[in-house]
Design an enzyme around this catalytic site. Structure first.
Site, mmCIF file in Angstrom:
data_model
loop_
_atom_site.group_PDB
_atom_site.id
_atom_site.type_symbol
_atom_site.label_atom_id
_atom_site.label_comp_id
_atom_site.label_asym_id
_atom_site.label_seq_id
_atom_site.Cartn_x
_atom_site.Cartn_y
_atom_site.Cartn_z
ATOM 1 N N ASP A 31 0.826 -1.212 0.000
ATOM 2 C CA ASP A 31 0.000 0.000 0.000
ATOM 3 C C ASP A 31 0.859 1.261 0.000
ATOM 4 O O ASP A 31 2.039 1.232 0.350
ATOM 5 C CB ASP A 31 -0.948 0.024 1.211
ATOM 6 C CG ASP A 31 -0.217 0.129 2.550
ATOM 7 O OD1 ASP A 31 0.777 -0.591 2.748
ATOM 8 O OD2 ASP A 31 -0.630 0.945 3.389
ATOM 9 N N GLU B 265 0.072 -1.174 5.635
ATOM 10 C CA GLU B 265 1.126 -0.786 6.575
ATOM 11 C C GLU B 265 1.007 0.684 6.951
ATOM 12 O O GLU B 265 1.211 1.073 8.089
ATOM 13 C CB GLU B 265 2.510 -1.056 5.966
ATOM 14 C CG GLU B 265 3.671 -0.889 6.940
ATOM 15 C CD GLU B 265 4.305 0.489 6.972
ATOM 16 O OE1 GLU B 265 5.184 0.721 7.814
ATOM 17 O OE2 GLU B 265 3.922 1.374 6.173
#
Ligand SMILES: [Zn+2]
Length: 412
Positions: A84, A179
């Site tokens: 991400d 994350e």
């Protein structure tokens, strides 16, 4: 790795074009379905390089195995990176640009000429003159955080699959979602992962090996006033908004905050305030490298809240502490070989490992406390979470080299 044709730059440029922004407001896991667009591509590419054991699960995790090339039992290591990108900056329509053999002059971004990448603002760039530098085009972040890490792991996997003569044990690959919103390891299946220790590829400057992070708590202070119709509030209303204001004003002004601290000093940082006259809450993040120092911060913060409400008769407050993550050093110190293997691999790649405490957390902080000691290795990603984000191709290649050495060091 003589004559190896690295694929890491092409990979990074391919991966950053897939929008994988995570969303802190979403309750789902992963927070955004689009993160799986990249994860699915990674599954396909892992299979294409000959890895058979590959899985994308419903939570958005990719697990894969590089089989061992040695017979003897050696520790199973894991290489981990997140797919991400940060919600702080757009990740839609990223147009990566390769500045070949960059000459050190300012890079003016084609889609917004007000965005400039200059070595005066980014001192590390001075060391990278002559490298091939990848940037975005001015309207988005690049996403090298952490697609550089993803690309490095993919390239190292490709190299190892093409070179079965390199001796190494079982290597597990883990790509995580979310994350950037602090939920990267929430649904990792540690049993399925079945690794002895791991390394996140999510660091910046070449040579950095990070084995120390903050310890972190979150605190919510909620003030309860007494509400009344403002037209008839005389001697009745106790306004929680004003209590919160007085409380924030009573915080230390010359220390205790991110804007007044650096190095190994921790801080107490209000990050969010919400509410109204009846009830207002203030959220804090509390950070220090020494876990034992968190409680004294919290005790003092509570005392300030308690002193504040003395000026507001009838008011009260709640004080809630939530553990967020802990300094991975506490775990790594119990398994010193994990850092030693990495340091040895750095040296074989011609690098002097430099360990600096990270003023933040990594997925590895939480993985370490979930039973997978997990320091962080550089990838070259720099200027992260901004439109000036950049990455040196040669740094990424160096990180690939480190991973390949690391696989061998562990097997020796
Ligand atoms: Zn990252």
């Amino acid at each position: 790795m003589n004559n190896y044709e690295y694929s890491v730059a092409e990979r990074l440029m391919r991966y950053v074009q897939i929008d994988t922004q995570s969303d802190p407001a979403s309750p789902t896991q992963p927070s955004t379905e689009k993160q799986k667009d990249l994860s699915r591509l990674l599954v396909t590419e892992l299979k294409a390089i000959g890895i058979e054991d590959v899985e994308l699960d419903e939570y958005g995790y990719v697990y894969a195995t590089i089989p061992a090339t040695v017979e003897k039992t050696v520790p199973v290591i894991c290489f981990c990176a997140h797919v991400d990108t940060a919600p702080d900056c757009s990740g839609t329509g990223v147009k990566p640009t390769l500045h070949r053999a960059w000459d050190g002059s300012d890079i003016i971004f084609p889609d917004d000429s007000s965005v400039v990448l200059s070595k005066d603002q980014h001192p590390y760039l001075k060391e990278r003159i002559g490298d091939d530098i990848i940037t975005a085009s001015g309207t988005t972040l690049l996403g090298a955080d952490d697609k550089a890490g993803v690309a490095v792991i993919m390239d190292a996997a490709q190299y190892l699959m093409q070179h079965p003569e390199v001796p190494h044990g079982v290597i597990r690959i883990l790509f995580t979602p979310d994350e950037e919103i602090g939920r990267g390891v929430n649904a990792v299946d540690m049993k399925k992962l079945a690794a002895d220790f791991g390394y996140t590829l999510d660091g910046g400057e070449r040579g950095h090996l990070e084995g120390e992070t903050f310890s972190a708590d979150g605190v919510t202070v909620t003030f309860h006033g007494i509400s009344a119709h403002p037209g008839y509030a005389k001697d009745k209303l106790v306004n929680a908004v004003k209590i919160a204001g007085a409380f924030l004003d009573a915080l230390p002004k010359n220390n205790w905050s991110p804007e007044t601290t650096e190095g190994t000093t921790g801080f107490v940082h209000p990050v969010r305030i919400e509410g109204g006259a009846e009830q207002t809450s203030v959220q804090f993040i509390i950070r220090d490298f020494d876990t034992a120092k968190l409680v004294p911060y919290e005790t003092r913060l509570k005392q300030i809240a308690s002193d504040t409400i003395q000026h507001f008769p009838g008011a009260r407050f709640d004080f809630e502490v939530k553990e967020q993550y802990r300094n991975m050093k506490e775990i790594l110190d119990q398994h010193p070989h994990v850092m030693e293997f990495a340091a040895a691999a750095f040296r074989r790649a011609g690098l002097d490992p430099e360990s600096r405490p990270v003023r933040g957390g990594t997925d590895g902080s939480r993985l370490s406390f979930m039973g997978l000691p997990c320091p962080n290795i550089f990838t070259g990603e720099m200027g992260i979470h901004s439109r000036q984000e950049y990455c040196s191709v040669q740094d990424m290649q160096k990180a690939v080299e480190v991973c390949v050495h690391l696989a061998q060091v562990v097997a020796e």
